[in-house]
Design an enzyme around this catalytic site. Structure first.
Site, mmCIF file in Angstrom:
data_model
loop_
_atom_site.group_PDB
_atom_site.id
_atom_site.type_symbol
_atom_site.label_atom_id
_atom_site.label_comp_id
_atom_site.label_asym_id
_atom_site.label_seq_id
_atom_site.Cartn_x
_atom_site.Cartn_y
_atom_site.Cartn_z
ATOM 1 N N GLU A 1 -2.342 10.134 -0.984
ATOM 2 C CA GLU A 1 -3.582 9.360 -1.178
ATOM 3 C C GLU A 1 -4.258 9.082 0.151
ATOM 4 O OE1 GLU A 1 -5.897 5.463 -1.555
ATOM 5 O OE2 GLU A 1 -4.143 5.889 -0.362
ATOM 6 N N GLU A 2 -3.451 8.794 1.156
ATOM 7 C CA GLU A 2 -3.997 8.358 2.445
ATOM 8 C C GLU A 2 -4.622 9.518 3.224
ATOM 9 O OE1 GLU A 2 -4.077 5.323 3.023
ATOM 10 O OE2 GLU A 2 -2.295 4.318 2.221
ATOM 11 N N ASP B 1 -3.318 -0.795 -6.824
ATOM 12 C CA ASP B 1 -3.301 -0.531 -5.386
ATOM 13 C C ASP B 1 -3.458 -1.849 -4.617
ATOM 14 O OD1 ASP B 1 -3.132 0.911 -3.035
ATOM 15 O OD2 ASP B 1 -4.934 2.107 -3.369
ATOM 16 N N ASP C 1 0.843 -1.202 0.000
ATOM 17 C CA ASP C 1 0.000 0.000 0.000
ATOM 18 C C ASP C 1 0.873 1.244 0.000
ATOM 19 O OD1 ASP C 1 -2.108 1.718 0.240
ATOM 20 O OD2 ASP C 1 -2.486 1.356 2.344
#
Ligand SMILES: *[C@@H]1O[C@H](CO)[C@@H](O)[C@H](O)[C@H]1NC(C)=O
Ligand SMILES: *[C@@H]1O[C@H](CO)[C@@H](O)[C@H](O)[C@H]1NC(C)=O
Length: 343
Positions: A200-201, A248, A150
């Site tokens: 992204e997180e 992903d 990830d």
């Protein structure tokens, strides 16, 4: 999070990586590739060795939170790789800053790296790009979260793909130039673009529309407002994305990757057929009960409106075709997300 699942064997892991990089690379192909070509495909195991600091993956198996030294080190690894291995590819940064719910007034930097190669005859705004995407940032919490699948592994797969297809692109372009075929059609003007996205997180404990996708939201918005020169084939860089392939949560054994979107199901089917051929030729070592791409025979009425929230959203909203390569059931093993134990 569960910690009980045994790690796949190293060969199994590599085969998975190989399969994925090929499946992606081959969706480029407009022609069916021969069995000989498939047999020739190779992968240097050392590139994905988690202890090999000279490889593609190991140097980025570190926390990569935006605004921390790990982010800068990861960026440097990408730049070093492309400058050294693929010096004629174009490298561009798209930077933004933003605040998050847990970092106060501090402006956190988000930097997306865009790496491209297009046919030599294309003018600005003329090339279309097969666009392969992964995010490189890691979660803010828990501390020392590494995020191997990830998405460090997807980033390494994309670097590998770029290096792998480079020689074929070069050869194809040289042959076309020699034949005096100087483009003008969509297949001829096709290039490859890799997006290594940041932010992204979510930073906070809950994923929200404003606390997540910092990098992709900024890039999609900027590209929407970046006009190509007059008489270009495409109005803006969003229009130049022929298909946005987002990888992903990949890198653990036996992923089960659904086909999420009907408009790109053709590409999914192409990839699934390459997977099937490679299995029949004995080129993949893993023998899952079902193929990784197990939904090739999905029919239009079986597609639903549900999807997994991820970096494709800001692009999908703006009409870009999306192929999302993410397992439907997220790998349960927290250990794979949090440590290097099991990539
Ligand atoms: C496969 O590799 C061999 C040896 O390098 C080469 O001669 C052959 O042309 C390759 N075949 C294809 C289809 O790329
Ligand atoms: C954008 O960010 C990258 C990575 O941090 C940095 O190298 C680059 O100089 C920045 N570009 C601009 C214009 O600030």
């Amino acid at each position: 999070m569960q910690h009980s699942r045994p790690s796949p064997s190293p060969r199994g892991r590599l085969l998975l990586l190989l399969a994925l990089q090929l499946l992606c690379a081959l969706s480029v192909a407009y022609q069916t590739l021969s069995d000989d070509f498939l047999r020739n495909l190779t992968l240097a195991e050392s590139d994905f060795d988690i202890h090999n600091q000279e490889g593609l993956l190991a140097p980025i198996l570190i926390p990569r939170v935006p605004g921390t030294p790990g982010q800068a080190k990861t960026q440097q690894h990408f730049v070093n790789f492309f400058r050294k291995e693929l010096p004629d590819w174009t490298l561009l940064w798209q930077n933004s800053t933003g605040t998050t719910p847990v970092t106060g007034n501090r402006q956190i930097p988000f930097s997306n790296l865009i790496v491209r190669k297009e046919p030599p005859w294309t003018k600005p705004g003329q090339a279309n790009y097969l666009t392969l995407v992964a995010h490189y940032d890691s979660k803010f919490k828990p501390d020392n979260f590494i995020g191997a699948i990830d998405s460090a592994v997807p980033c390494a797969i994309l670097m590998h793909i770029a290096r792998f297809v480079d020689k074929y692109m070069k050869q194809m372009h040289e042959e076309m130039v020699a034949l005096g075929e100087l483009g003008g059609t969509v297949p001829m003007d096709m290039g490859l673009q890799i997006l290594l996205l940041d932010g992204e997180e979510a930073f906070g404990p809950a994923w929200t529309s404003t606390d997540s996708l910092y990098g992709s939201r900024s890039l999609a918005e900027e590209w929407e407002h970046t006009m190509n020169p007059a008489m270009s084939s495409y109005r803006d860089p969003l229009g130049q994305i022929s298909i946005f392939v987002l990888l992903d949560l990949l890198g653990s054994a036996n992923p089960r990757i659904p086909s999420y979107f009907l408009p790109t199901h053709w590409a999914y089917m192409n990839m699934a057929s390459v997977e099937e051929r490679m299995r029949k030729l004995g080129l993949l070592e893993t023998k899952p009960q079902k193929p990784f791409l197990y939904e090739a025979s999905k029919v239009p009425s079986q597609f639903s409106k549900s999807f997994v929230g991820d970096d494709h959203e800001p692009f999908m909203k703006r009409g870009v075709p999306i192929l999302h390569l993410i397992p439907s059931a997220f790998p349960l093993c927290g250990i794979q997300w949090m440590t290097m134990a099991s990539i």
